[in-house]
Design a protein around this motif. Structure first.
Motif, short mmCIF file in Angstrom:
data_model
loop_
_atom_site.label_atom_id
_atom_site.label_comp_id
_atom_site.label_asym_id
_atom_site.label_seq_id
_atom_site.Cartn_x
_atom_site.Cartn_y
_atom_site.Cartn_z
N GLN A 171 40.75 39.09 46.14
CA GLN A 171 39.58 38.48 46.76
C GLN A 171 39.89 38.07 48.20
O GLN A 171 39.16 38.36 49.14
N ARG A 172 41.02 37.40 48.35
CA ARG A 172 41.45 36.94 49.67
C ARG A 172 41.73 38.12 50.59
O ARG A 172 41.43 38.09 51.78
N ARG A 173 42.30 39.14 50.00
CA ARG A 173 42.64 40.32 50.79
C ARG A 173 41.38 40.93 51.41
O ARG A 173 41.36 41.36 52.54
N ARG A 174 40.31 40.93 50.61
CA ARG A 174 39.05 41.47 51.12
C ARG A 174 38.54 40.63 52.29
O ARG A 174 37.93 41.14 53.21
N GLU A 175 38.77 39.33 52.22
CA GLU A 175 38.23 38.44 53.24
C GLU A 175 39.07 38.41 54.52
O GLU A 175 38.59 38.01 55.58
N LEU A 176 40.34 38.82 54.39
CA LEU A 176 41.26 38.61 55.52
C LEU A 176 40.82 39.23 56.85
O LEU A 176 40.92 38.56 57.88
N PRO A 177 40.32 40.48 56.88
CA PRO A 177 39.94 41.02 58.20
C PRO A 177 38.95 40.12 58.93
O PRO A 177 39.09 39.88 60.14
N GLY A 178 37.97 39.61 58.21
CA GLY A 178 36.99 38.72 58.84
C GLY A 178 37.62 37.42 59.29
O GLY A 178 37.36 36.92 60.39
N LEU A 179 38.49 36.88 58.44
CA LEU A 179 39.09 35.59 58.76
C LEU A 179 40.02 35.69 59.97
O LEU A 179 40.25 34.71 60.67
N MET A 180 40.55 36.86 60.19
CA MET A 180 41.49 37.02 61.31
C MET A 180 40.82 37.57 62.55
O MET A 180 41.47 37.72 63.59
N ALA A 181 39.56 37.87 62.44
CA ALA A 181 38.87 38.56 63.55
C ALA A 181 38.96 37.77 64.85
O ALA A 181 39.05 38.36 65.92
N HIS A 182 38.97 36.45 64.74
CA HIS A 182 38.94 35.66 65.98
C HIS A 182 40.17 35.89 66.85
O HIS A 182 40.16 35.62 68.04
N SER A 183 41.26 36.39 66.23
CA SER A 183 42.46 36.61 67.04
C SER A 183 42.25 37.74 68.05
O SER A 183 43.05 37.92 68.97
N LEU A 184 41.18 38.49 67.88
CA LEU A 184 40.89 39.56 68.84
C LEU A 184 40.16 39.04 70.08
O LEU A 184 40.11 39.72 71.10
N ILE A 185 39.60 37.83 69.98
CA ILE A 185 38.76 37.36 71.09
C ILE A 185 39.52 37.30 72.42
O ILE A 185 39.02 37.81 73.42
N PRO A 186 40.74 36.69 72.46
CA PRO A 186 41.42 36.66 73.76
C PRO A 186 41.67 38.05 74.31
O PRO A 186 41.64 38.25 75.53
N ILE A 187 41.92 38.99 73.41
CA ILE A 187 42.17 40.36 73.88
C ILE A 187 40.88 40.92 74.47
O ILE A 187 40.88 41.54 75.53
N VAL A 188 39.79 40.70 73.75
CA VAL A 188 38.49 41.21 74.23
C VAL A 188 38.17 40.62 75.61
O VAL A 188 37.81 41.35 76.55
N ILE A 189 38.34 39.31 75.72
CA ILE A 189 37.96 38.65 76.98
C ILE A 189 38.93 39.03 78.10
O ILE A 189 38.52 39.35 79.22
N GLY A 190 40.23 39.03 77.79
CA GLY A 190 41.22 39.40 78.80
C GLY A 190 41.01 40.82 79.28
O GLY A 190 41.10 41.11 80.47
N TYR A 191 40.69 41.66 78.35
CA TYR A 191 40.47 43.06 78.66
C TYR A 191 39.22 43.24 79.52
O TYR A 191 39.22 43.99 80.50
N ALA A 192 38.18 42.53 79.15
CA ALA A 192 36.94 42.63 79.92
C ALA A 192 37.18 42.11 81.34
O ALA A 192 36.70 42.70 82.32
N PHE A 193 37.93 41.03 81.45
CA PHE A 193 38.23 40.49 82.78
C PHE A 193 39.03 41.49 83.59
O PHE A 193 38.77 41.73 84.76
#
Lengths: 435, 96
Positions: free
Chosen positions: A316-338
């Motif tokens: 159950q947790r395994r299924r949820e993990l991608p969503g739960l960890m998604a926020h770790s992509l935000i700095p990459i997204v923002i840094g990349y956009a900048f």
């Protein structure tokens, strides 16, 4: 100097020159440093989670608090992360959405509220999402009051953000398709049906610019403490408050993949490939759209797989993990956009201010943004994203409730492993696109 | 010893538009800042030539041979030269 002619060209697309290519050596050295640095930090010093979304920030003088109170910001709402809700997010709240507010104050609040974070990313939100809500309200339109189904998550955004995030990407040349510009203007029919049907949630979940703004606002230094006061604090503490809804991984993957595609689609190799394999503008656009989908798909796929590869959690947790960890992509997204659009921010920003204030004598100062600045931003985003390990806090919570868990040592080991794994795919695709 | 009489450096791009085909396309070129860039066009159809520099330039291409358009780029960057109606990129010029 802007001649009349050039203004005419500007009027139908985002023109201007693009940044000079980053020398390969710079990119390589930058990537090597980012990898070494973050692996070293994660492996040696990051044994336990350090970022806590519940950690109160340093309160700002109470002016902002009272000003905000008067506008009726609902405090103490039940959903997770309410206490650390960023200012940028408040306009998406159902209650404030249903309340009649003067448009001017709304614009002001949004601009001021979002000023604490990466302006480049918020600007589209400020410029484009407000009119839909504001126009809707000014016209006195009522929504049909339909419920936006929870299961839809931020689904519509997934497809909708494709043309917006790479507005010029699928177009054959630098002049974007007229459609993509129109699709995101406030008068666009595509933004209205959902708004009229389920106004409250539609804006927050399905409006591309609002969803982008919510994602970017997680990296804001400004937030709200438990007592409702506006506070300033470490942006990384705030990241995990990103609401986890169906489709969040796809949204972030599209944001990242489309930026990467933007650079790849400008290369002569890709352009020649498209020219050779397509005969008309329509097929060329289709092929480019497919390329965009592949980029987003690779980011989403690798991230999803890596997140699910975490050990020591129940299915159950395994299924949820991608969503739960998604926020770790935000700095990459923002840094990349900048890294990619810093020049646009600096130059178009000046043009915008000159245009807004009617400064006829002012001249735009064109700055050659050094490639190394771009690399720096890029790597900064990577370094910010990679060791960001509130995700493993979530994983750890999952492990704690897992029926058959391994020993404490084993759990810690898994954590360390997942901390590396889950951000890795994002940075790989990121680096690949950036070079 | 430098030759004072030497013509200034300039980049010349010869473009042919014939029956909907453009040559060259997606060319990679280099130029200096404030250097003359000349685009010579032989065309059998009217089009618009867009130079995505900062600021931008736009030229009207007519259906006739030997047209010449000249511009300079003052801000370093990658500049796309495109035919608007045919939706083709003629060249990307690295100006630095």
């Amino acid at each position: 100097m802007i001649t009349d002619r050039s203004v005419a060209v500007l009027a139908h697309g985002l023109g201007g020159s693009t940044d000079l290519p980053i020398p390969f050596a710079y990119a390589l050295i930058g990537a090597a440093w980012a990898l070494t640095f973050t692996f070293a930090v994660v492996a040696l010093t990051w044994r336990r989670p350090r970022f806590d979304p519940d950690k109160p920030g340093r309160p700002l003088p109470p002016v902002g608090y009272h000003a905000d109170r008067r506008t009726g910001h609902p405090l103490g709402r039940g959903d997770r992360g309410a206490a650390v809700r960023g200012l940028g997010r408040d306009h998406r709240l159902p209650r404030s959405a249903g309340r009649a507010q003067p448009a001017a104050r709304r614009v002001l609040r949004a601009v001021v509220g979002r000023a604490g974070g990466p302006l480049a990313c918020r600007w589209p939100g400020v410029a484009c999402d407000l009119p839909v809500r504001t126009v809707h309200r000014l016209l006195g339109l009522r929504s049909l009051g339909l419920r936006y189904p929870e299961s839809m998550g931020i689904g519509p955004r997934r497809s909708a953000c494709l043309p917006s995030s790479g507005s010029s990407s699928p177009a054959p040349t630098r002049d974007p398709l007229p459609r993509s510009g129109f699709g995101y203007s406030p008068i666009s029919p595509s933004r209205w049906p959902g708004h009229c049907a389920a106004a409250k949630r539609w804006c927050a979940r399905a409006d591309p610019f609002e969803v982008y703004s919510v994602v970017a606002s997680r990296l804001s230094a400004l937030r709200r403490n438990h007592d409702g006061r506006i506070a300033i604090g470490n942006p990384f503490d705030h990241l995990p408050s990103l609401p986890v809804r169906p489709g969040i991984v796809a949204v972030l993957a599209v944001l990242l993949g489309s930026t990467a595609f933007d650079s790849v689609s400008a290369t002569p190799k890709w352009r020649n490939f498209v020219d050779e394999h397509t005969g008309s503008i329509a097929t060329a656009t289709l092929l480019r759209t497919a390329g965009l989908l592949v980029f987003a798909g690779v980011v989403a796929g690798t991230f999803w797989l890596a997140a699910r590869a975490t050990g020591g959690v129940d299915p159950q947790r395994r299924r949820e993990l991608p969503g739960l960890m998604a926020h770790s992509l935000i700095p990459i997204v923002i840094g990349y956009a900048f890294a990619h659009y810093l020049t646009y921010l600096v130059e178009r920003g000046q043009q915008t201010i000159i245009g807004l204030l009617g400064l006829s004598h002012a001249e735009v100062h064109y700055v050659a943004v050094n490639a190394s600045v771009g690399v720096g931003r890029h790597q900064g985003g990577l370094c910010g994203g990679r060791p960001h390990r509130r995700c493993d806090r979530r994983a750890r919570q999952g492990i704690a409730v897992a029926p058959r868990r391994s020993s404490a040592d084993g759990t810690a080991g898994n954590d360390a492993g997942d901390g590396r794994l889950h951000v890795h795919p994002g940075s790989i695709s990121c680096s690949a696109g950036g070079g | 010893m430098s030759n004072e009489q030497a013509p200034p450096n300039r980049l010349v791009i010869d473009v042919t538009i014939k029956g909907g085909n453009v040559t060259p396309t997606n060319e990679q070129l280099k130029s200096g800042i404030k250097e003359q860039i000349v685009v010579r066009v032989n065309s059998d159809v009217a089009d618009e030539l867009h130079v995505h520099s900062t600021p931008e330039h736009s030229f009207n291409v007519e259906a006739k041979p030997m047209q010449s358009f000249q511009f300079t780029v003052d801000v370093p960057g990658k500049v796309d030269v495109e035919l608007h109606k045919l939706n083709k990129t003629i060249a990307t010029i690295q100006v630095q």
